[in-house]
Design a protein around this motif. Structure first.
Motif, PDB file in Angstrom:
ATOM      1  N   LEU A   3      55.557  58.528  57.194  1.00 55.45           N
ATOM      2  CA  LEU A   3      56.995  58.247  57.119  1.00 55.45           C
ATOM      3  C   LEU A   3      57.260  56.891  56.475  1.00 55.45           C
ATOM      4  N   ARG A   4      56.387  55.920  56.713  1.00 50.70           N
ATOM      5  CA  ARG A   4      56.537  54.615  56.061  1.00 50.70           C
ATOM      6  C   ARG A   4      56.395  54.746  54.548  1.00 50.70           C
ATOM      7  N   GLY A   5      55.383  55.513  54.125  1.00 49.31           N
ATOM      8  CA  GLY A   5      55.195  55.727  52.693  1.00 49.31           C
ATOM      9  C   GLY A   5      56.387  56.430  52.069  1.00 49.31           C
ATOM     10  N   LEU A   6      56.911  57.435  52.771  1.00 48.29           N
ATOM     11  CA  LEU A   6      58.077  58.158  52.276  1.00 48.29           C
ATOM     12  C   LEU A   6      59.277  57.223  52.159  1.00 48.29           C
ATOM     13  N   ALA A   7      59.474  56.374  53.170  1.00 46.18           N
ATOM     14  CA  ALA A   7      60.604  55.441  53.157  1.00 46.18           C
ATOM     15  C   ALA A   7      60.482  54.439  52.017  1.00 46.18           C
ATOM     16  N   ILE A   8      59.272  53.955  51.773  1.00 44.14           N
ATOM     17  CA  ILE A   8      59.068  52.990  50.688  1.00 44.14           C
ATOM     18  C   ILE A   8      59.486  53.570  49.349  1.00 44.14           C
ATOM     19  N   HIS A   9      59.122  54.827  49.107  1.00 43.96           N
ATOM     20  CA  HIS A   9      59.405  55.416  47.795  1.00 43.96           C
ATOM     21  C   HIS A   9      60.848  55.922  47.676  1.00 43.96           C
ATOM     22  N   LEU A  10      61.405  56.393  48.772  1.00 49.53           N
ATOM     23  CA  LEU A  10      62.770  56.912  48.701  1.00 49.53           C
ATOM     24  C   LEU A  10      63.809  55.801  48.590  1.00 49.53           C
ATOM     25  N   THR A  11      63.466  54.595  49.040  1.00 49.04           N
ATOM     26  CA  THR A  11      64.443  53.507  49.023  1.00 49.04           C
ATOM     27  C   THR A  11      64.185  52.489  47.922  1.00 49.04           C
TER      28      THR A  11
END
Length: 208
Positions: free
Chosen positions: A115-123
């Protein structure tokens, strides 16, 4: 019908994906600190974000983003805030005298790392701009759906090789051993780099 410039697209995608940035820093730090499984989970999250933006850019989201500049500002603020949060956590680790314990942490935190990786790329608004530019410079207006899907697949496959490669590389026992010996130095470097990236995004003007 115009041809798709696959060579140009793949070279541009390789340079953007392989160069140091929030995504590669996060994969490297997670892999060294928590091991290969967690690094791969982080890479999966970042790769998921890449596919989301790639699909969005290919099928019209990029045009919407370009037409509504306030959306860039929204993602800019969220992305900068998250990177500054990661910088704070790294800096806090530098000051901590707590003994590092890794036993049984991988199975408990892999979901969080994803989820951290997803958040980094989505934001990260730079990712949005990159995919928008990628499809506009190398893809003709007459491209078919099959052509768009082939680009999404090839760029995604190349990104997967790079992201997972980083996870495997930085989880190497020798590299991890060196990391543990110089943990505070690495954490300080990550704090500076995440902080610099967050401030740069916050202060930059994204003009579609």
């Amino acid at each position: 019908m115009e041809e798709i410039h696959y060579g140009l697209i793949m070279v541009a995608a390789f340079v953007a994906t392989a160069s140091p940035g929030p995504a590669t820093l996060a994969i490297a730090g997670t892999s060294m600190n928590s091991g290969r499984r967690n690094g791969i989970a982080m890479a999966f999250g970042i790769l998921t974000g890449s596919f989301i933006w790639s699909f969005s850019a290919a099928f019209g989201m990029a045009a919407l983003m370009y037409a509504n500049a306030w959306l860039f500002d929204l993602f800019r603020y969220f992305g900068a805030a998250y990177l500054l949060f990661l910088a704070y956590k790294s800096f806090k680790s530098v000051l901590s005298s707590k003994v590092l314990v890794l036993e049984n942490t991988a199975s408990l935190s892999m979901k969080n790392d994803y989820l951290r990786g997803l958040a980094i790329h989505l934001t990260n608004p730079k990712v949005i701009l990159f995919f928008g530019a990628l499809y506009s410079m190398g893809v003709p207006n007459t491209v078919s759906i099959d052509g768009l899907l082939s680009i999404i697949f090839l760029v995604g496959l190349q990104s997967a090789c790079l992201f997972f490669g980083y996870a495997v590389l930085f989880s190497n026992p020798r590299i991890r051993q060196g990391y543990f010996k110089m943990k505070r130095g690495f954490d300080a470097a990550f704090a500076l780099m995440f902080g610099a990236a967050g401030i740069k995004i916050l202060l930059s003007k994204f003009t579609p």
